[in-house]
Structure formats: C-alpha cells, structure tokens
Design a protein around this motif. Structure first.
Motif, PDB file in Angstrom:
ATOM      1  N   UNK A  51       0.888  -1.199  -3.510  1.00 43.70           N
ATOM      2  CA  UNK A  51       0.438  -0.626  -2.244  1.00 43.70           C
ATOM      3  C   UNK A  51       1.049   0.740  -1.989  1.00 43.70           C
ATOM      4  N   UNK A  52       2.371   0.820  -2.091  1.00 42.93           N
ATOM      5  CA  UNK A  52       3.044   2.067  -1.729  1.00 42.93           C
ATOM      6  C   UNK A  52       4.339   2.192  -2.515  1.00 42.93           C
ATOM      7  N   UNK A  53       4.678   3.413  -2.879  1.00 43.65           N
ATOM      8  CA  UNK A  53       5.927   3.674  -3.578  1.00 43.65           C
ATOM      9  C   UNK A  53       6.558   4.914  -2.974  1.00 43.65           C
ATOM     10  N   UNK A  54       7.826   4.812  -2.597  1.00 45.92           N
ATOM     11  CA  UNK A  54       8.556   5.938  -2.016  1.00 45.92           C
ATOM     12  C   UNK A  54       9.976   5.914  -2.557  1.00 45.92           C
ATOM     13  N   UNK A  55      10.242   6.739  -3.555  1.00 45.36           N
ATOM     14  CA  UNK A  55      11.572   6.772  -4.162  1.00 45.36           C
ATOM     15  C   UNK A  55      11.883   5.463  -4.849  1.00 45.36           C
TER      16      UNK A  55
END
Length: 77
Positions: free
Chosen positions: A16-20
């Motif tokens: 879904x989402x990747x942040x760092x």
C-alpha cells in the motif's frame, strides 16, 4: 513471529505505502491477525531503530516483532 512467517504474510497482502523504513500492506483477503485472530485492515512493518507514525484515524492496534522489526496490525473501530 519469525521472519519466514512475516515473509509469508507480506506475500499474501497488497503493498500500500512505503515511507523510508515503514512499509504498509493492505489485507484485501481477510487474513486473521496473529495476535487477536480477528481480520485486520493493514499491516505496518517498522524496520528502523526509530520510526514515527502519523495516524489520521482512530485505530485499535495489535503488535508483535519479527526479528528486529516491529509489526503492527490495525483494526478500524
């Protein structure tokens, strides 16, 4: 939870989402949460030594570890 169990879960979920060092996966197939055995909404894997989450909604959380990673399972109220 060991790394092989985490890998198996990741392969069954939708990225879904990747942040760092924080990765979120959607549970689109109604897999049961390993902590409470209820279906969860998202699985959040925190791989950093220190990670910060900004939650935009009220959630119930179940928590476990996989090696050095913290794994959160979200449940919408």
């Amino acid at each position: 939870m060991d790394q092989s169990e985490l890998s198996e879960l990741v392969s069954s979920l939708t990225p879904y989402e990747s942040a760092g060092t924080v990765n979120t996966y959607r549970n689109t197939v109604s897999i049961a949460c390993p902590a409470c055995e209820e279906s969860f909404d998202d699985m959040v894997v925190c791989e950093g030594e220190y990670d910060s989450l900004e939650l935009s909604r009220l959630l119930d959380l179940c928590v476990t570890t996989a090696g050095d990673d913290v794994v959160l399972f979200t449940h919408q109220e």
